[in-house]
Design an enzyme around this catalytic site. Structure first.
Site, short mmCIF file in Angstrom:
data_model
loop_
_atom_site.label_atom_id
_atom_site.label_comp_id
_atom_site.label_asym_id
_atom_site.label_seq_id
_atom_site.Cartn_x
_atom_site.Cartn_y
_atom_site.Cartn_z
N ASP A 294 31.69 -5.05 19.83
CA ASP A 294 31.58 -6.20 18.95
C ASP A 294 30.31 -6.97 19.38
OD1 ASP A 294 31.96 -8.08 17.00
OD2 ASP A 294 34.10 -8.35 17.39
C1 BGC Z 1 33.13 -10.14 14.66
C2 BGC Z 1 33.13 -8.79 14.00
C3 BGC Z 1 31.93 -8.65 13.11
C4 BGC Z 1 30.68 -8.87 13.95
C5 BGC Z 1 29.38 -8.69 13.19
C6 BGC Z 1 31.81 -10.47 15.31
O1 BGC Z 1 31.71 -11.79 15.70
O2 BGC Z 1 34.17 -10.21 15.61
O3 BGC Z 1 34.33 -8.62 13.29
O4 BGC Z 1 31.93 -7.41 12.48
O5 BGC Z 1 30.71 -10.18 14.47
O6 BGC Z 1 29.13 -9.75 12.35
#
Ligand code: BGC
Length: 756
Positions: A294
């Site tokens: 993530d």
């Molecule tokens: C979130 C993800 C997301 C990623 C990219 C993160 O903060 O937890 O679900 O896909 O950001 O934007």
């Protein structure tokens, strides 16, 4: 359409996944091409392929903290040097081509970039938030809307979406409930698979096929007390039984990527958890795609207190099985040296790069790096009338009628004055829901606009705000009360703003904000009939003037067509048919709350409450249970029958019942089949959903609904994490929610007893 849970459980655990179909189809020369590239890549280029950075060629403002490279010039340089394999969260064909040209024409090996983004509930056409859509209890609908999102996303120059979120959410304080399919494992699994199929379509090489990335692996929805990014402390059995199966369903449906959760499980951050990301995910679940971290989650291993520094964090993440590092840049900065120093084997890097290149191959990126970069498609496939119509259909199918004393549906032609009161009446900033940052602001249909379009005399609609979402307005309540008094009926548009749910929006209470509750109570005190239109990204605990309304509709965040869809339901053009994917408790303090809880040794029976498993102040039931949702017509289930009261080990039993539409209107009902294993070597929930079936019937019509159950439906994760079914007595209910229904019992006979 009958949907079952078998694929969910066996998909995750019986090893049926092997290679997902799209990768199985890789031709021998594709494999040779990847091998050949890997042989020619430098260490730095390999680490570059494993790096995903925010797209500053066509930047948007996703809800992420600023981090990493933020300017196009530096990013250009990185791509030219082969130090980036993937860009994310930008849209637009022109910018994407610019970036892709640098990768393909100006980098040494010309490996195309993978272009990713968060298309969670729509790009320009915004569909209901995933939780709302799960209320349709109709995965086929979610497959259609996912297809439409994929068409728009690929037309805007994307190859992959970081969706669906398949985290089972057991605590409504957690803001990300809104992104998933609710509290139930079966329902979440069905929607996970449907959305993967919808995003990816039938052929990954088509320019409108969008790779799915089911997330967040795993048990992110189990963070303690619903605290975002928090810790998960969970038994292996619960992890496997509740949180992994939806991933199994998504992988079985063909998903080729996944994302590690931010959270830690039992003391190890998921991003650094080799048992989770390698032994379990790849070993047991046979996942063959690649794993994203993530956003900066590898770097966050330091703050977790798990890694010493950035270099250590990169080492831990790659050894655990994270193939692609998102946004921190740690891989490209540290992997080359980590390999040279012997801390990370070259083989680990090669495996990760191979996985990433296989996925690029599977979508035809090497043969055509310009796929999904077509300006004509961008002009014609985005925000189409057909998508808008589908959004409206999906929105009407997502609205849950929680209670109705008969006031609904309203007759639009009745000559009466309607007062639309509350902060969301004319509001356009909270129509879409979170994760709609590519959409054009203000283009969603607000409630007042939707109602005016449906009313023969729009002048009979009076709109007054009364208060802001979280603050009173001077004299606001007095004005609202006066308007209510002069009206025949009040529509109360209240609830949460869209930034109150979603990432980093955990809340300690799940109630209507105080300023709005005061408004609702004052309006209710006028004695006028009140219909509540709730706006929300989670289940809410409702009180007083809200809870006692004549009718309540759960309208979530419905997307582009919200106002029209609400009018469709209010005026009865469409019969409400949705069901709650999350239980609405009486009080916030009941969270985490879910219908498939355990009996305890002292359950509340026959209203005996002393020394029972309940709160001293509140019964531990739901105000509106999972699966609940009314219609404007009345359905009745009768004649529940089993083909046999004995279920033999290797056979099935048939369950049938008659569903009749006893009301005066056509409508749809979702028949729900629940079971309970009465005695087991690990205690079982008081009810578990096993099947759903949607039926549409004209007034007076009836139909036989039919289900088949076999031993695999009765399996659970026993102690020692073994998948088992145990002989003995089972309850079975066929009902219209998780707390009602016709009841019967059957016995599962042991293998020995059924031989011969
Ligand atoms: C979130 C993800 C997301 C990623 C990219 C993160 O903060 O937890 O679900 O896909 O950001 O934007």
């Amino acid at each position: 359409m009958i949907l079952d849970r078998r694929t969910v459980l066996t998909g995750a655990f019986a090893g049926v996944l092997a290679l997902p179909a799209p990768l199985r189809a890789l031709a021998a020369d594709d494999v040779t091409r990847v091998d050949d590239l890997i042989a020619r890549m430098t260490l730095e280029e390999k680490a570059g392929q494993m790096t995903c950075l925010a797209d500053s060629f066509r930047p948007y403002n996703p809800p992420n903290p600023a981090a990493g490279i933020q300017d196009e010039k530096r990013l250009t340089d990185e791509i030219r040097k082969g130090r980036v394999g993937c860009l994310f969260n930008g849209i637009g064909v022109v910018g994407a081509r610019r970036a892709q040209e640098i990768a393909v024409k100006n980098s040494r090996l010309g490996i195309p970039l993978l272009l990713a983004g968060d298309v969670i509930h729509g790009l320009k056409t915004i569909f209901p938030v995933p939780l709302a859509e799960a209320a349709s209890f109709d995965p086929a609908l979610a497959e259609k809307t996912a297809r439409a999102m994929a068409i728009e996303a690929t037309a805007a120059g994307l190859h992959l979406t970081f969706a669906p979120m398949v985290d089972v959410a057991r605590d409504q304080r957690w803001g990300r409930v809104v992104e998933g399919s609710g509290e139930d494992v079966t329902l979440t699994g069905l929607f996970a698979a449907a959305r993967v199929r919808g995003f990816q379509g039938r052929d990954l090489r088509r320019d409108d096929s969008l790779l799915a990335c089911p997330k967040h692996f795993a048990a992110y929805g189990a963070v303690a007390a619903g605290l975002e990014y928090g810790s998960v402390d969970i038994s292996d059995e619960t992890l496997r039984e509740t949180h992994l199966p939806p991933f199994g369903s998504a992988f079985a449906a063909g998903a080729l990527t996944t994302m590690a959760a931010f959270s830690e499980i039992n003391g190890v951050p998921a991003t650094a958890d080799r048992e989770l990301l390698t032994d379990l995910l790849r070993g047991e679940m046979k996942f063959r795609g690649f794993v994203f971290s993530d956003y900066t989650a590898d770097e966050e291993l330091i703050a977790h207190g798990y890694a010493e520094d950035e270099r250590d964090a990169a080492r831990l993440a790659v050894l655990a099985g994270v193939d692609m590092s998102m946004q921190s840049g740690l891989y490209v900065r540290h992997l080359p040296d980590l390999v040279k120093s012997g801390a990370v084997p070259m083989a680990t890097i090669d495996v990760a790069v191979r996985r990433i290149l296989y996925v690029k191959t599977a979508i035809g990126l090497f043969d055509n790096p310009w796929r999904s970069l077509d300006e004509n498609a961008e002009k014609t496939r985005i925000a189409t009338a057909a998508h808008r119509a589908l959004s409206r259909e999906s929105a009407t199918r997502s609205i849950v009628l929680l209670q109705n004393d008969g006031i609904l549906p309203l007759d639009p032609a009745a000559n009466r004055t309607i007062a639309l009161i509350g902060p969301f009446g004319e509001d356009r900033d909270n129509v879409y829901g979170p994760w709609a940052f590519y959409a054009d602001p203000g283009k969603g249909v607000d409630i007042a606009t939707g109602l005016r379009a449906a009313l023969p005399d729009a002048a009979r609609l009076i709109v007054v705000k009364g208060c802001d979402v979280a603050r009173p307005i001077d004299g606001g309540i007095a004005r609202a009360v006066e308007r209510a008094k002069n009206a025949d009926v009040v529509l109360l548009a209240i609830g949460e703003a869209q930034d109150m749910s979603g990432e980093a929006q955990s809340r300690t209470t799940i109630e209507i904000p105080a300023a709005q509750q005061a408004l609702a109570d004052a309006v209710a005190a006028t004695g006028k009939p009140v219909i509540v239109l709730l706006r929300h990204g989670r289940a809410l605990a409702l009180h007083d003037g809200v809870a006692n309304a004549q009718a309540i509709l759960a309208t979530w965040f419905l997307g582009s067509e919200a106002g029209h869809a609400i009018a469709d339901i209010l005026f009865g053009n469409v019969d409400p048919s949705a069901k709650l994917p999350v239980s609405f408790p009486w009080e916030s303090g009941q969270e985490p709350f879910f219908y498939d809880r355990k009996s305890t040794g002292r359950p509340v029976i026959d209203n005996r409450t002393e020394y029972r498993a309940r709160y001293a102040t509140t019964d531990n039931s739901a105000r509106y249970p999972f699966g609940h949702g009314l219609s404007y017509t009345q359905f009745e289930l009768t004649d529940l029958k089993l083909s046999d009261a004995a279920l033999r080990w290797d056979r099935a039993i048939e369950v049938t019942a008659r569903l009749t539409n006893k009301g005066k209107r056509k409508g749809s009902e979702v028949v729900q089949l629940y079971i309970r294993d009465r005695v087991a070597s690990r205690t079982r929930p008081i009810r578990e959903l096993k099947r759903i079936q949607r039926v549409t019937l004209a007034s007076g019509d009836s139909m036989l609904v039919r289900f088949s159950l076999s031993r695999t439906d009765l399996q659970f994760v026993g102690t020692g994490s073994r998948i088992i079914a145990e002989p003995g007595l089972f309850d079975l209910w066929l009902g219209q929610s998780s707390v009602d229904g016709l009841h019967t019992q059957f016995t599962l006979y042991a293998q020995e007893a059924t031989k011969g």
